[in-house]
Design an enzyme around this catalytic site. Sequence first.
Site, mmCIF file in Angstrom:
data_model
loop_
_atom_site.group_PDB
_atom_site.id
_atom_site.type_symbol
_atom_site.label_atom_id
_atom_site.label_comp_id
_atom_site.label_asym_id
_atom_site.label_seq_id
_atom_site.Cartn_x
_atom_site.Cartn_y
_atom_site.Cartn_z
ATOM 1 N N LYS A 174 0.858 -1.198 0.000
ATOM 2 C CA LYS A 174 0.000 0.000 0.000
ATOM 3 C C LYS A 174 0.885 1.236 0.000
ATOM 4 O O LYS A 174 1.903 1.280 0.702
ATOM 5 C CB LYS A 174 -0.888 -0.023 1.254
ATOM 6 C CG LYS A 174 -1.910 1.101 1.320
ATOM 7 C CD LYS A 174 -2.773 1.006 2.594
ATOM 8 C CE LYS A 174 -3.872 2.057 2.602
ATOM 9 N NZ LYS A 174 -4.708 1.998 3.836
ATOM 10 N N SER A 219 -9.767 2.061 2.747
ATOM 11 C CA SER A 219 -8.853 2.775 1.890
ATOM 12 C C SER A 219 -7.840 1.890 1.161
ATOM 13 O O SER A 219 -7.276 2.306 0.158
ATOM 14 C CB SER A 219 -8.082 3.793 2.725
ATOM 15 O OG SER A 219 -7.261 3.143 3.679
ATOM 16 N N SER A 228 -10.170 -0.189 6.946
ATOM 17 C CA SER A 228 -9.547 -0.131 5.616
ATOM 18 C C SER A 228 -8.854 -1.392 5.153
ATOM 19 O O SER A 228 -8.408 -1.451 4.006
ATOM 20 C CB SER A 228 -8.541 1.009 5.554
ATOM 21 O OG SER A 228 -9.224 2.201 5.347
HETATM 22 N N1 GLN Z 1 -13.224 4.456 5.783
HETATM 23 C C1 GLN Z 1 -12.704 4.949 7.013
HETATM 24 C C2 GLN Z 1 -12.289 6.392 6.879
HETATM 25 O O1 GLN Z 1 -12.479 6.918 5.843
HETATM 26 C C3 GLN Z 1 -11.570 4.092 7.481
HETATM 27 C C4 GLN Z 1 -10.304 4.395 6.794
HETATM 28 C C5 GLN Z 1 -9.174 3.545 7.265
HETATM 29 O O2 GLN Z 1 -9.358 2.553 7.955
HETATM 30 N N2 GLN Z 1 -7.986 3.990 6.934
HETATM 31 O O3 GLN Z 1 -11.800 6.980 7.782
#
Ligand code: GLN
Length: 493
Positions: free
Chosen positions: A78, A157, A181
Site C-alpha cells: 500500500k 482505503s 480499511s
Molecule cells: N473508511 C474509514 C475512513 O475513511 C476508514 C479508513 C481507514 O481505515 N484507513 O476513515
Amino acid sequence: MADLLDLNAVEAREALDKKAISAVELVTAYVGAAEATSALNNYVVLTADHALAMAADADKRIAGGTAGLLEGLPIGVKDLFCTKGVSSTACSNILKGFTPPYESTVTANLWAAGGVMLGKLNCDEFAMGSGNETSAFGPAINPWQGNDKTNLVPGGSSGGSASAVAARSALMATGTDTGGSIRQPAAFCGVVGLKPTYGRCSRWGIIAFASSLDQAGPFTRTVADNALMMTAMASHDAKDSTSTQTPLQDLMGAVGAGVKGMKIGVPREYVMDGMDNEVVRLWEQGQAWLKDAGAELVDVSLPHTKYALPTYYIIAPAEASSNLARYDGVRYGMRVEAETLDGMYEATRAAGFGDEVQRRIMIGTYVLSAGYYDAYYLKAQKVRRLIKQDFDTAFEKVDALLTPATPSAAFPVGRKIDDPVTNYLNDVFTVPANLAGLPGIAVPGGLTSDGLPLGLQVLGRPFDEASLYRVAGVIEAVAGFTQTPARMAGGTA
Ligand code: GLN
C-alpha cells in the site's frame, strides 16, 4: 503462466522449496499480471526491475538452504508505507515527488523474510475513504462485476491492495486499517484481510492518519497465507513506543485447529437499518457453520455500538488534523510559492490536499478547538472507553465475536463519493474494533445473487489473533469460496 498465478502463497513456498518453480519465474508471472490488469489501476508504481533483482537473490537463498518464511513471494505494498528509494505518496498530490530514504519496519520485516516487492498500491488519499475514490491517482477498480458490468469500487482505503490480490496481480499485499480499511476492501473483493491488535505491527515508517487507531495488516487469498504473512510482518519495534512485547502466537498452527469448544458471541446490535438482506442471511449461515463445527454460539450485547461511528468520526479527524500539520510545503513533497510564509502554507495545502482530506482537517481542528474540545473530543474519548468496556464484558463470556464485515456488497464507482455521511456508514461494523484496539479479520463467505463477494468478520481479544484464524479457517473450509472475479490476470482485464 496462469498455473503459476493459481498457486496460493503456501503452495508457492512449497513449489519454490522443491525447486519445481523459481522465484524469478513466479515474480515474472506477477509482473506480467500487473501489466495485463493495469486497467484496474491498482498499482501506482510497479517496481519490476527491483522485483526481479530481489527474486534472483531469493533463488540464491533457496539454493543455499537459507530460505525465509516468505522467500520468493511477490508482495504489493500500500502506498502508505515508506519504501526506501521508491516513491511513497499516500496517494496524495502533496507528497508527489517524495522518495523516503528509509524503509517502514513492516516492509523491512517482509523483505527480511525473503518477500519480493512488486510495487506500490493505490489507496484513498492518506487512507481516508471507503472506496479508493479519494486517491490522487484516480480510483482503483474492483475485479468483480455484477450482472450490469458497471465498474465497482474495491472498498477503501486499501482498495488497491484488495483489488490486486483478488485480480492475482499480487500474491499478497500490505494494508492499513484505521476504521476498517483492511477488512472492508477484503470483503468487497473476496479476499482475506486481518487488522491485528493495536500494537502488534510497528507503525514506524507508515504515513500516519490517526495514530491511536492505525494498524498494518496482511491481504491474502487464503486464511493460511494470511497467518504466514502476519507471522513475518509482526515484531516488537523500539522505534514505535506503542509496539507490543507480547509474543506472537502460533498463527499457522491455529488455522486448522477448528472451533470445537469455542464460545462465539453474536452481538445483537450489529443488525442495522439499511443492511442488505443477503448480508443478514450470510451472517446467519456463518453462525450455523460454526455451530456445526462444534462452537457454542452465545447472544451478546455491545450496547454502545451505535455511538461508534460518530465517535470515530471525531477522534480520527482530530488525530489526522494534527498528523497532517507536517505537510507545510517545507519538508516533504510539493510547494506552491507565495509572497509570505503563511501564504505559502495555505497555497500548498489548498493545492496539495484533496476534498476529503481537507474536510477531515476542518472537522479535526474544529473538534479540538478551545470551546468545542470538551463537547466533542473529550466526550468522544469517554464514549470510546465505554465501547472498549462493552467488548471487555463480552470477552468475559466468549472467545470471539462473529459479525458481518460490511452492510452491503461493493457499490459502483461514483455512487457515494459526493455524500460523505452515506460513505462513512460503510465502516459501521469495522470501526468499533479500532476504537477498542482489538484484532479483526474479514473472510469471504459467499456471493450475492448479483455475483458479488460478501465477507464475515471475526473479532477477538487483544493479542489473540490465533482465535481469529481458528474461526476464519473453519469459515473458509465450510464456505468453499472458490469463485474468481471477472477481471483477473489470465482472464479478461
Ligand atoms: N473508511 C474509514 C475512513 O475513511 C476508514 C479508513 C481507514 O481505515 N484507513 O476513515
